[in-house]
Design a protein around this motif. Sequence first.
Motif, PDB file in Angstrom:
ATOM      1  N   PRO A  14       0.829  -1.207   0.000  1.00  0.00           N
ATOM      2  CA  PRO A  14       0.000   0.000   0.000  1.00  0.00           C
ATOM      3  C   PRO A  14       0.866   1.261   0.000  1.00  0.00           C
ATOM      4  N   VAL A  15       0.420   2.258  -0.734  1.00  0.00           N
ATOM      5  CA  VAL A  15       1.180   3.496  -0.878  1.00  0.00           C
ATOM      6  C   VAL A  15       0.290   4.637  -0.405  1.00  0.00           C
ATOM      7  N   SER A  16       0.815   5.476   0.489  1.00  0.00           N
ATOM      8  CA  SER A  16      -0.042   6.529   1.046  1.00  0.00           C
ATOM      9  C   SER A  16      -0.147   7.722   0.106  1.00  0.00           C
ATOM     10  N   ASP A  17       0.921   8.014  -0.633  1.00  0.00           N
ATOM     11  CA  ASP A  17       0.862   9.169  -1.540  1.00  0.00           C
ATOM     12  C   ASP A  17       1.493   8.783  -2.871  1.00  0.00           C
ATOM     13  N   PRO A  18       0.692   8.495  -3.884  1.00  0.00           N
ATOM     14  CA  PRO A  18       1.259   8.011  -5.155  1.00  0.00           C
ATOM     15  C   PRO A  18       2.170   9.015  -5.829  1.00  0.00           C
ATOM     16  N   PHE A  19       2.026  10.287  -5.489  1.00  0.00           N
ATOM     17  CA  PHE A  19       2.785  11.315  -6.217  1.00  0.00           C
ATOM     18  C   PHE A  19       4.044  11.775  -5.472  1.00  0.00           C
ATOM     19  N   SER A  20       4.324  11.186  -4.304  1.00  0.00           N
ATOM     20  CA  SER A  20       5.525  11.608  -3.570  1.00  0.00           C
ATOM     21  C   SER A  20       6.740  10.818  -4.055  1.00  0.00           C
ATOM     22  N   THR A  21       7.921  11.392  -3.853  1.00  0.00           N
ATOM     23  CA  THR A  21       9.179  10.664  -4.112  1.00  0.00           C
ATOM     24  C   THR A  21      10.050  10.823  -2.880  1.00  0.00           C
ATOM     25  N   GLN A  22      10.902   9.807  -2.649  1.00  0.00           N
ATOM     26  CA  GLN A  22      11.812   9.906  -1.507  1.00  0.00           C
ATOM     27  C   GLN A  22      13.032  10.721  -1.910  1.00  0.00           C
ATOM     28  N   ARG A  23      13.296  11.764  -1.146  1.00  0.00           N
ATOM     29  CA  ARG A  23      14.445  12.615  -1.447  1.00  0.00           C
ATOM     30  C   ARG A  23      15.154  12.966  -0.141  1.00  0.00           C
ATOM     31  N   ILE A  24      16.404  13.383  -0.246  1.00  0.00           N
ATOM     32  CA  ILE A  24      17.136  13.833   0.931  1.00  0.00           C
ATOM     33  C   ILE A  24      16.581  15.203   1.344  1.00  0.00           C
ATOM     34  N   SER A  25      16.283  15.296   2.599  1.00  0.00           N
ATOM     35  CA  SER A  25      15.788  16.574   3.090  1.00  0.00           C
ATOM     36  C   SER A  25      16.988  17.470   3.426  1.00  0.00           C
ATOM     37  N   VAL A  26      17.079  18.621   2.858  1.00  0.00           N
ATOM     38  CA  VAL A  26      18.215  19.516   3.155  1.00  0.00           C
ATOM     39  C   VAL A  26      17.675  20.898   3.524  1.00  0.00           C
ATOM     40  N   ASP A  27      18.489  21.581   4.242  1.00  0.00           N
ATOM     41  CA  ASP A  27      18.081  22.913   4.666  1.00  0.00           C
ATOM     42  C   ASP A  27      18.300  23.877   3.511  1.00  0.00           C
ATOM     43  N   GLN A  28      17.251  24.459   3.014  1.00  0.00           N
ATOM     44  CA  GLN A  28      17.361  25.346   1.854  1.00  0.00           C
ATOM     45  C   GLN A  28      17.240  26.801   2.280  1.00  0.00           C
ATOM     46  N   LYS A  29      17.883  27.111   3.403  1.00  0.00           N
ATOM     47  CA  LYS A  29      17.759  28.482   3.934  1.00  0.00           C
ATOM     48  C   LYS A  29      18.108  29.504   2.853  1.00  0.00           C
ATOM     49  N   GLY A  30      17.338  30.518   2.776  1.00  0.00           N
ATOM     50  CA  GLY A  30      17.659  31.580   1.825  1.00  0.00           C
ATOM     51  C   GLY A  30      16.969  31.424   0.489  1.00  0.00           C
ATOM     52  N   TYR A  31      16.473  30.176   0.158  1.00  0.00           N
ATOM     53  CA  TYR A  31      15.746  29.969  -1.100  1.00  0.00           C
ATOM     54  C   TYR A  31      14.257  30.044  -0.806  1.00  0.00           C
ATOM     55  N   GLN A  32      13.625  31.117  -1.189  1.00  0.00           N
ATOM     56  CA  GLN A  32      12.238  31.313  -0.795  1.00  0.00           C
ATOM     57  C   GLN A  32      11.308  30.279  -1.423  1.00  0.00           C
ATOM     58  N   TYR A  33      11.562  29.926  -2.724  1.00  0.00           N
ATOM     59  CA  TYR A  33      10.608  29.064  -3.444  1.00  0.00           C
ATOM     60  C   TYR A  33      11.097  27.639  -3.666  1.00  0.00           C
ATOM     61  N   ALA A  34      12.353  27.345  -3.487  1.00  0.00           N
ATOM     62  CA  ALA A  34      12.855  25.996  -3.748  1.00  0.00           C
ATOM     63  C   ALA A  34      12.399  25.045  -2.646  1.00  0.00           C
ATOM     64  N   PRO A  35      11.976  23.812  -3.005  1.00  0.00           N
ATOM     65  CA  PRO A  35      11.571  22.873  -1.958  1.00  0.00           C
ATOM     66  C   PRO A  35      12.778  22.455  -1.112  1.00  0.00           C
ATOM     67  N   PRO A  36      12.534  22.150   0.161  1.00  0.00           N
ATOM     68  CA  PRO A  36      13.658  21.851   1.057  1.00  0.00           C
ATOM     69  C   PRO A  36      14.153  20.423   0.885  1.00  0.00           C
TER      70      PRO A  36
END
Length: 507
Positions: A14-36
């Motif tokens: 079972p998959v809870s969110d078909p549209f998600s992908t696993q990615r490394i979470s990084v701190d994107q401080k300073g980037y207002q629109y870029a996903p973290p």
Amino acid sequence: MSNPPVYTTSQGCPVSDPFSTQRISVDQKGYQYAPPTGPLLLQDFKLIDSLAHFDRERIPERVVHAKGAGAYGVFEVTDDITDVCSAKFLDTVGKKTRIFTRFSTVGGEKGSADSARDPRGFATKFYTEDGNLDLVYNNTPIFFIRDPTKFPHFIHTQKRNPATNLKDANMFWDYLTANPESLHQVMYLFSNRGTPASFRKMNGYSGHTYKWYNAKGEWQYVQVHFISNQGVHNLLDDEAGKLAGEDPDFHTGDLYKAIERGDYPSWECYIQTMTLEQSKKIPFSVFDLTKVWPHKDFPLRHFGRFTLNENPKNYFAETEQVAFSPSHTVPGMEPSNDPVLQSRLFSYPDTHRHRLGTNYSQIPINCPLKSGVFAPHIRDGAMVVDGNLGGTPNYAGAYNCPVQYAVGAKASGSKPDEKYEGEVVPFHWTVVDYDFYQPKMFWKVLGRTEGEQESLVKNVAGHILSADEFIQDRVFEYFSKAEPIIGELIRKEVHKLSPRKDSPARL
Ligand code: NDP
């Protein structure tokens, strides 16, 4: 399965969110629109599973008959022909057999227009108690070739030029005019029957000669005709061209919608029969695929009717994966020695092994479900999905696995079969005058309906306009073999449509 179903991976996880992908979470401080987030992870099976399968969605398209539409239906025996054929599904008037029919164009690719000028494939699978029977026919009673070695050459010339990847009138007509046994079929193709109005409104013909046996083992040569109860209706050349642009899938939709609204198309089934003795007296070979059997000498005999009344649930699973072959036959029906038919016996299953894999007969649309299968030595291979006969010995005749062998209709046969004796020779069928007799008769048949001869002339002239003049000259000569007036009329039409340097107006 729950309703509505829970979305899962291909493995059922079972998959809870078909549209998600696993990615490394990084701190994107300073980037207002870029996903973290950082890069993707290879461990994301949901994504890999989905992309890898998507990359493999396409199987090779059929090299011919790539574009098609199909439907299920029922065949019913209407008249007793057990004196001709002992096939079990024909043994009782009123008996019904489930079928699947696929119609197709021949030369175009999977995305090509349904209304293209082309013969139409008309193949039917009968799910009989003696295994699957495939009647793999066309909507024309004849064909372009009778030497099977010509087939790849011929088909290449009707497809695309290797340099330009364009359809090429020079290639098309160069081949045909150099192989004039094609004339009968070419006349049929360039008549209005070359552009049917609907798959429902065309006839089907075996074209080839087959051999059918009765229960006494007596056999006759047979040709089969399916005559449309919707009548034969065709498009004019400009209507077909317009439709190709406006609705290239018109015939596919026409069949589907007719069945959805309960307007079920049906065909009456007939045979022509010929004895061995009769075959020695006709002015052509019974194995010559460029010839018809004249109706007055070999009248049609009615034996059945079939109706298409159920659309497939899934185009790919059923219509795309259905695998027909003239070698899929049942006791009572055999191929004749027509060399093109003989080569098709090999080529069709060979294509299916390439397209679908060695176990193509395990795909539900191809399973002989009514008869069952017990071939204990046909095991393993890619994509076994039927349990592979478990622990049953993988050879026939095992001491702990008794097998019954069927008694064939021919075993009790009283009539001698064909006998052949002679040297092995390189045979290439020579063209003779009689080859142009039936095209001449066809021209006369066209003359019975107003406008049909004119259509043939216009359809050829329009097609050869883009060919070189020396090829056009060969085309005039080619049609003149049937009747000099045909070549002359085509020449006039070409000069009218696109004056050449030798056109009367320019001389
Ligand atoms: P017939 O006059 O008995 O048969 C002619 C057949 O031609 C018709 O029964 C019909 O077959 C078909 N036909 C009628 N109008 C057209 C048309 N406008 N375009 C294409 N086909 C048409 O004569 P023969 O049996 O002696 O055949 C004469 C010629 O007719 C043959 O040389 C052949 O070119 C052509 N023909 C013959 C067929 C056969 O199996 N004998 C089948 C089709 C064509 P249908 O009812 O099958 O549509």
